[in-house]
Design a protein around this motif. Structure first.
Motif, PDB file in Angstrom:
ATOM      1  N   LEU A 172       0.830  -1.203   0.000  1.00 61.31           N
ATOM      2  CA  LEU A 172       0.000   0.000   0.000  1.00 61.31           C
ATOM      3  C   LEU A 172       0.864   1.253   0.000  1.00 61.31           C
ATOM      4  CD1 LEU A 172      -2.694   1.395   0.094  1.00 61.31           C
ATOM      5  CD2 LEU A 172      -2.850   0.938   2.554  1.00 61.31           C
ATOM      6  N   ALA A 173       1.958   1.232   0.745  1.00 61.25           N
ATOM      7  CA  ALA A 173       2.863   2.387   0.768  1.00 61.25           C
ATOM      8  C   ALA A 173       3.376   2.705  -0.630  1.00 61.25           C
ATOM      9  CB  ALA A 173       4.031   2.118   1.714  1.00 61.25           C
ATOM     10  N   ASP A 174       3.636   1.668  -1.419  1.00 67.92           N
ATOM     11  CA  ASP A 174       4.152   1.882  -2.768  1.00 67.92           C
ATOM     12  C   ASP A 174       3.136   2.548  -3.694  1.00 67.92           C
ATOM     13  OD1 ASP A 174       6.620   0.815  -2.149  1.00 67.92           O
ATOM     14  OD2 ASP A 174       6.164  -1.187  -2.901  1.00 67.92           O
ATOM     15  N   LEU A 175       1.862   2.506  -3.325  1.00 71.94           N
ATOM     16  CA  LEU A 175       0.819   3.175  -4.119  1.00 71.94           C
ATOM     17  C   LEU A 175       0.644   4.640  -3.728  1.00 71.94           C
ATOM     18  CD1 LEU A 175      -1.890   0.364  -4.156  1.00 71.94           C
ATOM     19  CD2 LEU A 175      -0.674   1.255  -6.154  1.00 71.94           C
ATOM     20  N   LEU A 176       1.190   5.021  -2.584  1.00 74.32           N
ATOM     21  CA  LEU A 176       0.998   6.382  -2.076  1.00 74.32           C
ATOM     22  C   LEU A 176       2.139   7.283  -2.538  1.00 74.32           C
ATOM     23  CD1 LEU A 176      -0.080   5.340   1.527  1.00 74.32           C
ATOM     24  CD2 LEU A 176      -1.570   6.212  -0.269  1.00 74.32           C
ATOM     25  N   TYR A 177       2.286   7.378  -3.854  1.00 76.47           N
ATOM     26  CA  TYR A 177       3.437   8.068  -4.422  1.00 76.47           C
ATOM     27  C   TYR A 177       3.115   9.498  -4.878  1.00 76.47           C
ATOM     28  CZ  TYR A 177       1.051   6.100  -8.488  1.00 76.47           C
ATOM     29  OH  TYR A 177       0.101   5.724  -9.400  1.00 76.47           O
ATOM     30  N   VAL A 178       1.866   9.895  -4.813  1.00 81.34           N
ATOM     31  CA  VAL A 178       1.500  11.218  -5.313  1.00 81.34           C
ATOM     32  C   VAL A 178       0.556  11.898  -4.329  1.00 81.34           C
ATOM     33  CG1 VAL A 178      -0.433  10.252  -6.644  1.00 81.34           C
ATOM     34  CG2 VAL A 178       0.512  12.481  -7.279  1.00 81.34           C
ATOM     35  N   LYS A 179       0.765  13.191  -4.133  1.00 82.31           N
ATOM     36  CA  LYS A 179      -0.150  13.961  -3.297  1.00 82.31           C
ATOM     37  C   LYS A 179      -1.398  14.292  -4.107  1.00 82.31           C
ATOM     38  CE  LYS A 179       3.165  16.274  -0.244  1.00 82.31           C
ATOM     39  NZ  LYS A 179       3.665  17.589   0.226  1.00 82.31           N
ATOM     40  N   PRO A 180      -2.566  14.076  -3.538  1.00 83.03           N
ATOM     41  CA  PRO A 180      -3.798  14.415  -4.268  1.00 83.03           C
ATOM     42  C   PRO A 180      -3.987  15.916  -4.378  1.00 83.03           C
ATOM     43  CG  PRO A 180      -4.311  13.805  -2.010  1.00 83.03           C
ATOM     44  CD  PRO A 180      -2.841  13.543  -2.185  1.00 83.03           C
ATOM     45  N   ALA A 181      -4.671  16.336  -5.428  1.00 82.99           N
ATOM     46  CA  ALA A 181      -5.008  17.755  -5.552  1.00 82.99           C
ATOM     47  C   ALA A 181      -5.881  18.189  -4.389  1.00 82.99           C
ATOM     48  CB  ALA A 181      -5.726  18.005  -6.882  1.00 82.99           C
ATOM     49  N   TYR A 182      -6.709  17.251  -3.880  1.00 80.38           N
ATOM     50  CA  TYR A 182      -7.537  17.545  -2.716  1.00 80.38           C
ATOM     51  C   TYR A 182      -7.898  16.247  -2.012  1.00 80.38           C
ATOM     52  CZ  TYR A 182     -11.395  18.739   0.324  1.00 80.38           C
ATOM     53  OH  TYR A 182     -12.188  18.880   1.427  1.00 80.38           O
ATOM     54  N   THR A 183      -7.831  16.268  -0.703  1.00 86.52           N
ATOM     55  CA  THR A 183      -8.402  15.208   0.114  1.00 86.52           C
ATOM     56  C   THR A 183      -8.878  15.821   1.422  1.00 86.52           C
ATOM     57  OG1 THR A 183      -8.063  13.015   1.101  1.00 86.52           O
ATOM     58  CG2 THR A 183      -6.220  14.560   1.215  1.00 86.52           C
ATOM     59  N   MET A 184      -9.929  15.268   1.979  1.00 92.12           N
ATOM     60  CA  MET A 184     -10.485  15.818   3.207  1.00 92.12           C
ATOM     61  C   MET A 184      -9.545  15.600   4.377  1.00 92.12           C
ATOM     62  SD  MET A 184     -14.515  14.900   2.685  1.00 92.12           S
ATOM     63  CE  MET A 184     -15.112  15.889   4.074  1.00 92.12           C
ATOM     64  N   MET A 185      -8.967  14.399   4.466  1.00 95.03           N
ATOM     65  CA  MET A 185      -7.965  14.108   5.488  1.00 95.03           C
ATOM     66  C   MET A 185      -7.005  13.056   4.954  1.00 95.03           C
ATOM     67  SD  MET A 185      -7.922  15.963   8.156  1.00 95.03           S
ATOM     68  CE  MET A 185      -6.865  14.996   9.230  1.00 95.03           C
ATOM     69  N   HIS A 186      -5.788  13.086   5.448  1.00100.54           N
ATOM     70  CA  HIS A 186      -4.756  12.159   4.980  1.00100.54           C
ATOM     71  C   HIS A 186      -5.133  10.706   5.250  1.00100.54           C
ATOM     72  CE1 HIS A 186      -3.834  13.146   9.192  1.00100.54           C
ATOM     73  NE2 HIS A 186      -3.345  11.928   9.288  1.00100.54           N
TER      74      HIS A 186
END
Length: 307
Positions: A172-186
Motif C-alpha cells: 500500500l505504501a508503494d501506491l501512495l506516491y503522489v499527493k492528491p489535488a484535494y483530500t479531506m484528510m490524509h
C-alpha cells in the motif's frame, strides 16, 4: 521493519508523554520519524533531546516552511517514506502498551489470507480528556462507526479509519506516491487507496487514548445524542459542503489512479464526483443509484430536504 510517522506542531505540552508511550510498547522493533511543522514553542527542543537519547531509533526533521496543517504535514511524509509497515502517530495521544503488537498480529494474519495485496489495519480507541481520563470508552460506538461496512460506495462518504490507529504494508505504501489535488484528510485518502486496490481489516479493541483538548485539529463528538442529531438536521450548509468535499476527493482519486482502477470503479467515481453539477433531482437519483448515502439517519434526512 516498521516505521512510525509522527507530525508535530507546537505540541510541547503532551509530546514527551506520547513518545514515552511509544518507547514502552511491547513491540519495539521500529523506527520513529518525526517531522516538525516549524513549531514556535519548545517542541523542537524536546525532539532534539529524544533524538540524542535514542539516535538509532528516532529521526527528526524540521520543515523549512510551514505546511499549513497536520494533514499536509502527514501527506508529505506518507508520499515520501516506504517501509515494510507504516503507522501514523499524532503528537498528543497516548498509545496503550500492546498497540503495535496487536495491530501487527492482525496485519500478518490479513496478509497471509491476501498475499502481496495492499493492506490497511485499524483499531478502535478510547476518547480521553487532557489528563487521560476516559470520556468515551469506544470511539467506534460513540460515533456510530461500523467497521464491518466496507462497500466501495460507502467508503466514498464515510471515513471510519482513524489515522492514529492505522498500520499499512509496503504494497500500500508503494501506491501512495503522489499527493492528491484535494483530500479531506490524509487518513481518509490512505483508506480510499486501500479500498480501491487491497484489503481493509480491523480489530475491535481500543489501542490508543485519543486525547481531547482545546488545540485538537479534529475532535471526537458523541453522535448518539439528540443534540447532535438536531444540529446535523439544521446545519444543512455544512452538509452541502461535506458532500461537495467528498465529490472533489473522489475526483482526485480518479485523477491520480485512473490507469489502475477497474472500469466499475472509474464509472462510480465519475458519476459521484459529478454530483455537484447536477440538478436537485439529479443529485437525489445519483446518490440513490450509487448507494452513496451519508452516514446517519439525520444527515440523510437533511440531505434529501436541503441538498
Amino acid at each position: 521493519m516498521l516505521t512510525i510517522l509522527m507530525a508535530t506542531y507546537n505540541g510541547e505540552r503532551y509530546l514527551a508523554e506520547q513518545i514515552d508511550s511509544l518507547l514502552a510498547q511491547t513491540f519495539s522493533d521500529f523506527n520513529l520519524c518525526i517531522q516538525d511543522d516549524v513549531s514556535t514553542d519548545g517542541t523542537w527542543q524536546i525532539l532534539e533531546d529524544y533524538q540524542k537519547r535514542y539516535p538509532e531509533k528516532i529521526k527528526i526533521i524540521k520543515r523549512e516552511t510551514p505546511s499549513g496543517s497536520a494533514k499536509e504535514n502527514f501527506l508529505d511524509m506518507i508520499t515520501t517514506y516506504r517501509d515494510d509497515y507504516i503507522m501514523l502517530c499524532d503528537q498528543d495521544d497516548f498509545w496503550l502498551p500492546n498497540k503495535i503488537e496487536r495491530t501487527m498480529q492482525k496485519m500478518k494474519a490479513t496478509e497471509a489470507e491476501n498475499p502481496k495485496q495492499p493492506v490497511l489495519i485499524h483499531t478502535d480507541l478510547k476518547v480521553v480528556d487532557q489528563n487521560l481520563q476516559v470520556i468515551q470508552s469506544s470511539f467506534q460506538s460513540s460515533t456510530n462507526r461500523d467497521y464491518n461496512r466496507k462497500a466501495y460506495p460507502y467508503m466514498l462518504t464515510v471515513n471510519n479509519a482513524s489515522g492514529c490507529t492505522i498500520m499499512y504494508n509496503r504494497a500500500l505504501a508503494d501506491l501512495l506516491y503522489v499527493k492528491p489535488a484535494y483530500t479531506m484528510m490524509h487518513d481518509w485518502w490512505i483508506k480510499l487507496i486501500a479500498a480501491s486496490f487491497g484489503q481493509i481489516g480491523h480489530i475491535n479493541e481500543q489501542t490508543i487514548l485519543y486525547r481531547q483538548h482545546g488545540a485538537n485539529a479534529l475532535g471526537a463528538k458523541d453522535v448518539r445524542t439528540l443534540k447532535y442529531k438536531i444540529s446535523r438536521l439544521l446545519d444543512w450548509r455544512k452538509l452541502r459542503e461535506d458532500l461537495r468535499a467528498t465529490c472533489t476527493q473522489a475526483k482526485s482519486l480518479l485523477d491520480c489512479y485512473e490507469d489502475k482502477l477497474t472500469p466499475e470503479q472509474i464509472d462510480l467515481l465519475r458519476r459521484y464526483s459529478g454530483i455537484p453539477s447536477k440538478s436537485k433531482l439529479g443529485r437525489w437519483y445519483t446518490i440513490c443509484s450509487l448507494g452513496t448515502f451519508m452516514k446517519g439517519i439525520s444527515r440523510n434526512i437533511a440531505f434529501f430536504l436541503f441538498i
